[in-house]
Motif scaffolding. Structure first.
Motif, PDB file in Angstrom:
ATOM      1  N   TYR A 272     -27.689  17.800  42.747  1.00  0.00           N
ATOM      2  CA  TYR A 272     -27.667  17.458  44.165  1.00  0.00           C
ATOM      3  C   TYR A 272     -26.482  16.571  44.496  1.00  0.00           C
ATOM      4  O   TYR A 272     -25.863  16.708  45.549  1.00  0.00           O
ATOM      5  N   GLN A 275     -22.963  18.798  43.335  1.00  0.00           N
ATOM      6  CA  GLN A 275     -22.749  20.110  43.944  1.00  0.00           C
ATOM      7  C   GLN A 275     -23.343  20.208  45.344  1.00  0.00           C
ATOM      8  O   GLN A 275     -22.906  21.005  46.147  1.00  0.00           O
ATOM      9  N   TYR A 278     -25.122  15.538  48.462  1.00  0.00           N
ATOM     10  CA  TYR A 278     -26.065  14.531  48.932  1.00  0.00           C
ATOM     11  C   TYR A 278     -25.652  13.155  48.421  1.00  0.00           C
ATOM     12  O   TYR A 278     -24.911  13.045  47.436  1.00  0.00           O
ATOM     13  N   ASP A 290     -38.292  17.847  42.875  1.00  0.00           N
ATOM     14  CA  ASP A 290     -38.039  19.135  42.223  1.00  0.00           C
ATOM     15  C   ASP A 290     -38.631  19.232  40.814  1.00  0.00           C
ATOM     16  O   ASP A 290     -38.689  20.307  40.231  1.00  0.00           O
ATOM     17  N   LYS A 293     -41.560  21.691  40.156  1.00  0.00           N
ATOM     18  CA  LYS A 293     -41.210  23.107  40.231  1.00  0.00           C
ATOM     19  C   LYS A 293     -40.378  23.520  39.018  1.00  0.00           C
ATOM     20  O   LYS A 293     -40.553  24.598  38.452  1.00  0.00           O
ATOM     21  N   THR A 930     -29.235  26.608  30.348  1.00  0.00           N
ATOM     22  CA  THR A 930     -29.057  27.617  31.387  1.00  0.00           C
ATOM     23  C   THR A 930     -30.255  27.620  32.334  1.00  0.00           C
ATOM     24  O   THR A 930     -30.113  27.852  33.527  1.00  0.00           O
ATOM     25  N   TYR A 931     -31.434  27.423  31.790  1.00  0.00           N
ATOM     26  CA  TYR A 931     -32.652  27.524  32.585  1.00  0.00           C
ATOM     27  C   TYR A 931     -33.395  26.193  32.556  1.00  0.00           C
ATOM     28  O   TYR A 931     -33.334  25.467  31.564  1.00  0.00           O
ATOM     29  N   GLY A 959     -27.721  25.078  34.222  1.00  0.00           N
ATOM     30  CA  GLY A 959     -26.905  26.160  34.789  1.00  0.00           C
ATOM     31  C   GLY A 959     -25.678  25.597  35.472  1.00  0.00           C
ATOM     32  O   GLY A 959     -25.418  25.859  36.637  1.00  0.00           O
ATOM     33  N   GLY A 961     -22.629  26.233  35.262  1.00  0.00           N
ATOM     34  CA  GLY A 961     -21.556  27.144  35.625  1.00  0.00           C
ATOM     35  C   GLY A 961     -20.228  26.743  35.006  1.00  0.00           C
ATOM     36  O   GLY A 961     -19.209  27.349  35.289  1.00  0.00           O
ATOM     37  N   ARG A 962     -20.236  25.709  34.148  1.00  0.00           N
ATOM     38  CA  ARG A 962     -19.000  25.329  33.468  1.00  0.00           C
ATOM     39  C   ARG A 962     -18.558  26.453  32.543  1.00  0.00           C
ATOM     40  O   ARG A 962     -19.366  27.278  32.131  1.00  0.00           O
TER      41      ARG A 962
END
Lengths: 1046, 523
Positions: A272, A275, A278, A290, A293, A930-931, A959, A961-962
């Motif tokens: 947050y 990327q 915030y 979060d 979840k 990744t997850y 995740g 994305g690097r």
């Protein structure tokens, strides 16, 4: 023999001197086994005073005044002279005569004396093999042959290791050596061979040794010879061994439950903040909300006194101090069989007379894996019979049958069902067993715990419980392995042949048949079977190959001259058939097709491969001093187009026993020394396709009921043999009264016309085509030194050290100078599989972002020296890859020792490798989750957390994305491994004699005991190119056993 | 004597072993030589059918992650998930999640992700049809059959280049001379070298030329030999799509008109699950028979919640924004609804548009659908409007909507104004046509292709139902110039093709535009 000795003894007694001035006593032992030698003649030099040793090898002799030297003689042993210099006790060790000492080694299409051999070969004898607890003999070779590197091999019971002899033979064609069992190329499954049946394994390393296997000899040859009978009384032996197994590779160090929860919170917060745009406070509260979840709901919150959104203290980012965990279950522990038992029993009978020799062995092995439910069992039987029908006709039959059965897991790689993947990276918060919302175990009506299949929101591997699935699914492979080797020989080196003496004609026929049945069952309730209500598949494959050859041979010794000429023809035929059927909607628990409802798939096909060959050999040696040899072979392979089908292969070799020369006579510290040199050319046709040159339409693409075909390969009629030319230089020496046995070899080989699936741009619709694309060299040195540093009757010790080093370099590529594939590159001037990868430049202390090195390029697209700069721009970073190390070690080797102290024997073997790097993709995936629900390696704790932190680990994210292919995941591949330790005790003969037992030995052994590397968990020997995978960890075994000779 | 018999027997044994020259000529049992496959129309049809099987066969284009790669319908789903109208409520097993969360571009080095998958898919298709096209002059058979086969092949090549361009380049309009993808029209042989990227203008020109040729070849009235095949109507449908992307509205209009002139008609049936390629309004689809059907790795398994598995673990939902735009009297409203979860809570707008015919047997009743009649009506409406024929556009839309929403009338709407963002409503007629398009083609066309072509930006919000991971406020969805939705080129291509230029990894090009032709090494 004994009679003759007794006679000699009694005659000699008559001459025993009656007057003496000095009494000398002592014991004579044999260097071969340290046993006392009876009937050795002892003479006082220059006198007629003589005696013999008694049954315990002891002697007593009266030496007349003025004499100072006594000598010891025995048939087949070297004469020993000893100066007394006033000593009263002289113990002597006798060595076999130089020629008698000479081992007979197995070579292509025959045998040869080690001293006459001009090539390079190393023999591993059964004693060495028996020191390893292996179900597959390929795992016993590591560290025993200089120049041979091996993988660790899967820990799945029965699985073998891969071998490479003297570097990479090839890029895309197979680099595996050819296996030859009892003279015939072997197409069976190595795991079907009972390692106890093996008399020796000879590794042929150079061209001179393996050119006679031209077509398939380029990667070296492993010749396996099974035990045969011998003259004399029948020998019956029994061996029993029971062992317990565990994983030999350490586990990765992963974060604990508390750390995981904190890291997940931090990862969400970072997402947050960095990327999402915030503020930090907003990011914190969003991250907290979060958590539930991401983790899969409160059911998976082990801290029952908090909810997910309050379990982290926002002030510190840490877990609340008073949070109490309701469980902490360890998936890897749960799937490990803590009592994996390995049992092996063997009965061996050998015997024979001058006409007939036989050997029979029966074996049983049951090897449980450390992964629950996995298993390998083998029932094996082998009979070898050799019979001389007449003086000019002999025949032999060698037949074996083995039934093997293995239970394994059908998954590999990143498949969710792969226990090694899913359990390794399952976050420590997820319980193995189903929990109630209050954190207690859910129990069935019998009070048993239930596996948690993650059906209630676990984000990771939902529907799966890799442990439960191992029980509920099945993957069983059973094989019938039958082999036959038979020969018929006319003639031979026999006086009855008259003028044709030395001439022989032999027909050899050998065949291997493997029928394989695989049964694969997915249960309907959980895992991959759920969507189809279960599925069941059956595979039936049959591999049948045979080799038939006819060899004409002339082998004769004339005084000091020895001549050998050989010519032959051979035909090799390989066939493979495949049949497959699958149904879904199974009847639960029945692992056959019949009760399953839907027929979903079936398939069958055949493969064929043939080679036709002609070959010859000429050898000459003189006076056991000079040896010359030349071989030639031509092969036609069905893998190539008819114009390019035939390959010519040849070799020449020479050897010089320099120690036999007169000018060396004075160098008494040299017991034996010879120099060898050879040069030759070998071939390799082993592309992964049997139909390498052809273009095809694959017919397996029907469109509903219309037959359909899709292009599958490109034609290249030019594709032909990969050729390897190699030099070998060797020095063998036995020095310092046989204390040091040294062998040094140097080789230089060039592989030309390397077979490769030449990469094409994907935009052409193909990723490559089969072609001969370039050349590479492998140069190397190998050194083996054995020191027999103690050789007393009851105390013997020897140590062997091996060092080897291979320099690989790609010297030519057609069309282009570079072939890139993934993180590795094949580039002219560099070792094959050099890493070509983006280089990291640390972490920006201000932002926690990963930084990279980038550079400017010249017009050719090459890096401009010194233009390097640091950037966070990933596009620039990926365009600026660097050539870094490769997997190739700087050197490798082994060290081992054997000791014997009276009835106790002890031995160990260690191996080591220094240098080279591994691209550790497993480590990568545990540092870059990744997850949500993927756990981390402990090294993530070094991460960047706040501005000002200086570290090499960027801010933690899920995740991120690097860039994934970066040099951070290159890990030093050096290691040191303790391969085996064995301790044995032979019961005193006076006890065993009473029980009518020839010898009885009990032993304790440990195998694959420890591995030390730069990263816990990393399998440094997963493959030869420096990769890793989520695979069955290698296994450590501790066992005890008994050997009885009746 | 005995000796002689024995020797004779042995000699016979020794020399009967074959020196048969034929023994070294081996061929496989799963394939036939490429040389004679295309000699006649029988083989030509086999090659054609193989390429159509390739239209729905799963798992043949990547080295891992097979379950999200099953040809065009997976790329349609990918395209929808990259837009704003479809919500993927959770990652589930991860399939399509990375498309949805824009997390695939950096994975271009892997053989398991979209860069590799899409590039490989379309170019494999092109390579296969290039062989067929090369046999145009030599193929033996009836002229009608040869034309049928060639018409299909040209149409497939046009189709493939169109989708390649939409995936790996920025929009045609506004980027006509930017780099697109390399063009191959000759059969590949061993050693065929890589080519530089052509511009959008060149690639679309090739696609247009191919589809025009296809339409001509198929204009003889040859009947579709199988529902997967392209006939005159489907070819014109493809042509309409290409022309629409290019902004050539007259061509698109004409082609779409032809596409609906066949036997396929609009239907009021909207609740059959879209699993039957033979349905009344399906122009083009794949019939999947039980023996060739599969379970998890197929479109409906990712969609149908009742199947369990992927469709349940990662629900595909309609954004609340779009859902609320649908009139309560619209028959299509049944395509989405609240889903009651196990804990009693509800989740917004779970999809029920795409369903297995029989959820207990996924191997059948799970056809793929590539093109439906409504798309053509909406194209005609849009093009008529763009061409200034506003009342015709209103009429066409009204006609179509009689099949969806009783009493629908758009006659009060006019104009072609579109908002900068898709949520900035202008109330124009064009916006209304696009809205109906978004509703009608949800899940089957690839929303992102329209967003790109319309040169709009979009936003995703939590109130639409998007999970936080899908918001990606760090990206530049709002900017039609962005590279976020331009896929990276797989490294396997770059490694083997020195003429290849990579697209920027980030949202926007830094320092250059990434698709600037001056970057082309061939220049």
């Amino acid at each position: 023999m004994k009679k003759f000795l007794l006679l000699t003894l009694s005659v000699m007694m008559g001459f025993t001197a009656l007057f003496a001035q000095q009494k000398v006593t002592g014991t004579v032992t044999s260097s071969e086994d340290g046993a006392p030698m009876p009937y050795v003649t002892v003479v006082v030099t220059g006198t007629s005073v003589t005696t013999q040793t008694d049954l315990d090898g002891k002697y007593a002799i009266n030496v007349p005044a003025g004499s100072n030297v006594i000598s010891f003689t025995f048939v087949g042993m070297q004469t020993v002279t000893a100066e007394l210099n006033g000593r009263a006790i002289v113990d002597i060790t006798m060595y076999p005569d130089a020629i008698a000492l000479d081992d007979v080694i197995v070579v292509a299409y025959g045998t040869a004396k080690k001293s006459s051999f001009t090539g390079s070969a190393a023999t591993v004898k059964s004693e060495k093999i028996s020191k390893r607890t292996v179900s597959n003999v390929t795992k016993a070779i590591e560290g025993l042959v200089a120049g041979v590197i091996t993988t660790s091999g899967s820990g799945q019971p029965g699985e073998g290791a891969s071998l490479r002899i003297r570097g990479y033979g090839s890029i895309n064609a197979s680099s595996s050596p050819l296996y030859v069992v009892d003279g015939i190329p072997f197409d069976g499954n190595i795991s079907s061979i009972n390692p106890n049946d093996i008399e020796n394994m000879t590794v042929l390393k150079d061209a001179s040794a393996s050119a006679l296997y031209g077509a398939r000899g380029a990667n070296g040859v492993v010749m396996i010879t099974t035990k045969r009978g011998s003259d004399g009384k029948a020998n019956v032996s029994f061996k029993g061994q029971v062992g317990w197994q565990s994983r030999s590779l350490k586990r990765y160090d992963m974060v604990n439950q508390k750390e995981f929860v904190e890291l997940t919170y931090e990862a969400l917060k970072n997402k947050y903040y960095t990327q999402g745009g915030y503020s930090m406070d907003e990011a914190k509260s969003l991250a907290a909300s979060d958590m539930g979840k991401t983790m899969g709901g409160e059911l998976y919150n082990p801290y029952k006194n908090y909810s997910w959104n309050s379990v982290i203290d926002p002030a510190t980012g840490l877990l609340m101090d008073d949070a109490v965990s309701a469980w902490d279950e360890d998936w890897m522990n749960e799937l490990t069989n803590q009592k994996a038992l390995r049992q092996e029993y063997l009965v061996n009978v050998t015997g024979g007379n001058e006409q007939t020799k036989y050997a029979l062995s029966l074996g049983y092995l049951k090897d449980q894996g450390v992964l629950i439910t996995t298993l390998f069992s083998r029932y094996s039987a082998r009979v070898n019979v050799d019979h001389n029908v007449t003086k000019w006709l002999s025949i032999g039959l060698n037949s074996s049958y083995a039934f093997t059965n293995s239970n394994s897991s059908q998954y590999s790689g990143t498949q969710t069902g792969n226990a090694w993947y899913t359990a390794q990276f399952m976050a420590p918060i997820y319980p193995v067993y189903e929990k109630n919302l209050d954190g207690t175990d859910v129990l069935d009506e019998n009070g048993k715990r239930l596996y948690d299949y993650g059906m209630n929101g676990r984000p990771k591997a939902s529907r799966f419980n890799v442990i439960g699935d191992l029980y509920d699914n099945e993957y069983r492979t059973s094989r019938d392995n039958a082999g036959v080797r038979t020969y018929l020989m006319l003639g031979g080196d026999n006086e009855a042949m008259g003028a044709l003496r030395g001439l022989s004609f032999t027909i050899n026929f050998g065949a291997d048949l493997v029928n394989r049945n695989i049964s694969s069952y997915y249960n309907p309730y959980h895992g991959d079977g759920t969507s189809t209500e279960g599925s069941i598949a059956k595979y039936n494959t049959r591999t049948f190959s045979y080799t038939l050859n006819q060899i004409l041979k002339y082998d004769r010794r004339f005084e000091k001259h020895h001549v050998l000429a050989q010519a032959g023809h051979e035909y090799y035929n390989y066939g493979y058939s495949y049949l497959y059927a699958e149904r879904t909607k199974v009847y639960p628990g029945i692992t056959e097709l019949a009760p399953a409802v839907n027929v979903t798939d079936n398939n069958s096909y055949l493969e064929a491969y043939h080679i036709e060959s002609y070959f010859g050999r000429l050898a000459y040696d003189f006076d056991d001093k000079y040896y010359l040899e030349g071989t030639w072979r031509t092969d036609g392979s069905s893998r190539f187009y008819k114009d390019n089908r035939w390959g010519q292969f040849w070799s020449v070799g020479a050897s010089w026993r320099i120690s036999a020369e007169n000018f060396m006579k004075n160098a008494s510290w040299i017991n034996n020394m010879s120099l060898r040199a050879s040069y030759g050319s070998l071939g390799n046709d082993a592309l992964d396709s049997y139909y390498a040159w052809q273009s095809f339409y694959d017919l397996t693409w029907p469109n509903a009921t219309n037959p359909g075909a899709l292009v599958s390969s490109l034609e290249n009629k030019n594709v032909t043999w990969e050729k390897k030319k190699s030099w070998n230089f060797g020095l063998d020496a036995l020095l310092f009264n046989r204390v040091l046995n040294l062998s040094v070899e140097h080789y230089r080989s060039t592989t030309d016309d390397m077979l490769l699936s030449f990469p094409m741009p994907m935009s052409t619709g193909f990723t490559g085509y089969n072609a001969n694309v370039g050349s590479m060299t492998n140069n190397g040195i190998e050194m083996t030194a054995t020191v027999n540093w103690l050789n007393k009757k009851n105390f013997r010790a020897s140590s062997t050290v091996m060092f080897y080093k291979n320099w690989n370099k790609v010297v030519k590529l057609t069309d282009d100078n570079t072939i890139t594939s993934g993180v590795r590159v094949i580039k002219v001037g560099m070792p094959i599989y050099t890493y070509y990868i983006t280089k990291c430049a640390g972490v920006d202390p201000a932002t926690g972002r990963q930084l990279y090195w980038a550079y400017e390029k010249d017009e050719e697209g090459e890096r401009i020296e010194g233009s390097d700069y640091i950037t966070s721009n990933e596009t620039q970073a990926t365009n600026s890859k660097y050539y870094l190390d490769s997997r190739d070690p700087k050197f490798q080797g082994s060290f081992g020792s054997d000791f014997q102290m009276g009835p106790v024997d002890f031995s160990f073997l260690t191996t080591f490798s220094y240098g080279g790097h591994i691209y550790e993709s497993l480590y990568q995936s545990s540092m870059e989750a990744t997850y949500g629900g993927d756990t981390w390696n402990k090294n993530i704790l070094r991460r960047w957390q706040k501005p000002g932190d200086v570290t090499d680990v960027p801010a933690v994210m899920i995740g991120s994305g690097r860039l994934t292919n970066v040099d951070k995941w290159l890990v030093d591949a050096s290691y040191f491994a303790i391969k085996s330790i064995q301790l044995g005790y032979t019961l005193p003969a006076r006890w065993t004699k009473k029980a009518n037992i020839g010898a009885l030995r009990v032993f304790l052994m440990g195998d694959n005991i420890a591995m030390f590397s730069h990263l816990n968990g990393m399998d440094t020997q997963y493959d030869f190119t420096g990769g890793t995978s989520w695979s069955y960890a290698p296994v450590r075994t501790f066992s005890c056993g008994i050997d009885i000779n009746f | 004597m005995k000796k002689i018999f024995l020797l004779a027997a042995i000699a016979t044994l020794a020399f009967t072993t074959s020196c048969d020259k034929e023994a070294l000529n081996t061929t496989p049992t799963t394939a036939v030589s490429g040389d004679f496959m295309l000699e006649n129309t029988e083989g030509g049809l086999m090659a054609l059918n193989g390429t159509y099987r390739f239209f729905w066969q799963w798992g043949s284009t990547t080295t891992s992650n097979y379950h999200q790669s099953f040809g065009p319908q997976s790329y349609a789903l990918m395209g929808d998930l990259m837009g704003e109208d479809m919500v993927q409520a959770a990652s589930g097993n991860g399939w399509f999640w990375y498309d949805y969360t824009y997390n695939v571009k950096s994975r271009y080095t892997s053989g398991g992700w979209r860069s590799y998958d899409c590039w490989n898919y379309y170019y494999k298709l092109i390579a296969n049809v290039n062989y067929i096209i090369a046999a145009e002059e030599t193929m033996v058979g009836s002229e009608a059959d040869v034309k049928y086969i060639m018409g299909n092949a040209y149409a497939l090549r046009a189709y493939a280049y169109h989708y390649l361009a939409m995936t790996f380049a920025r929009s045609y309009i506004g980027h006509e001379d930017r780099l697109c993808v390399p063009l191959f029209t000759e059969p590949t042989v061993a050693g065929t070298e890589g080519k530089p990227r052509s511009t959008n203008r060149e690639v679309y020109a090739q696609a247009m030329a191919d589809i025009n040729h296809a339409c001509e070849l198929l204009s003889q009235g040859q009947a579709q030999k199988h529902i997967t095949h392209i006939d005159r109507f489907v070819a014109n449908g493809i042509k309409a799509r290409i022309a629409l992307t290019m902004g050539d509205y007259q061509t698109a209009y004409d082609a779409a008109k032809i596409a609906i002139s066949g036997s396929k008609k609009l239907t009021k049936v909207v609740n059959a699950g879209y699993n039957n390629a033979s349905a009344t309004d399906v122009l083009w689809g794949a019939e999947i028979i039980t023996a060739q059907g599969t379970t998890n790795p197929q479109f409906l398994a990712h969609m149908d919640i009742a199947f369990g598995g992927y469709g349940k673990a990662s629900r595909k939902c309609c954004s609340a924004w779009l859902y609320n735009k649908i009139s309560d009297t619209d028959a299509r409203k049944v395509w989405w609804n609240y889903e009651t979860l196990e804990d009693g809570k509800t989740k917004g707008y779970q999809q029920y548009k795409f369903l297995f015919a029989d959820v207990s047997d996924p191997t059948t009743g799970a056809d793929h659908i590539f093109m439906r009649v409504p798309e053509m009506y909406l194209t005609i409406a849009e093009c008529a409007l763009r061409l200034g024929r506003e009342s015709e556009a209103q009429n066409v839309l009204n006609e179509f909507m009689t099949y969806r929403q009783p009493g629908y009338n758009c006659s009060s709407k006019t104009g072609t104004a579109l908002g900068t963002l898709t949520t900035n409503e202008t109330g124009s007629l064009l916006e209304e046509i696009i809205l109906q398009r978004r509703i009608e083609l949800w899940g089957e066309y690839g929303r992102i292709y329209d967003i790109k072509r319309l040169r709009q930006g979009f936003e995703r919000t939590s109130s639409m139902g998007h999970p936080t991971a899908g918001l990606r406020q760090d990206l530049h969805f709002s900017d039609p110039e962005t590279f976020d939705w331009v896929l990276t080129i797989p490294s396997a291509e770059i490694d083997a093709n020195p003429l290849m230029v990579q697209n920027p990894l980030g949202s926007a090009a830094e320092g250059n535009y990434g698709d600037d032709p001056s970057l082309n090494p061939a220049q």
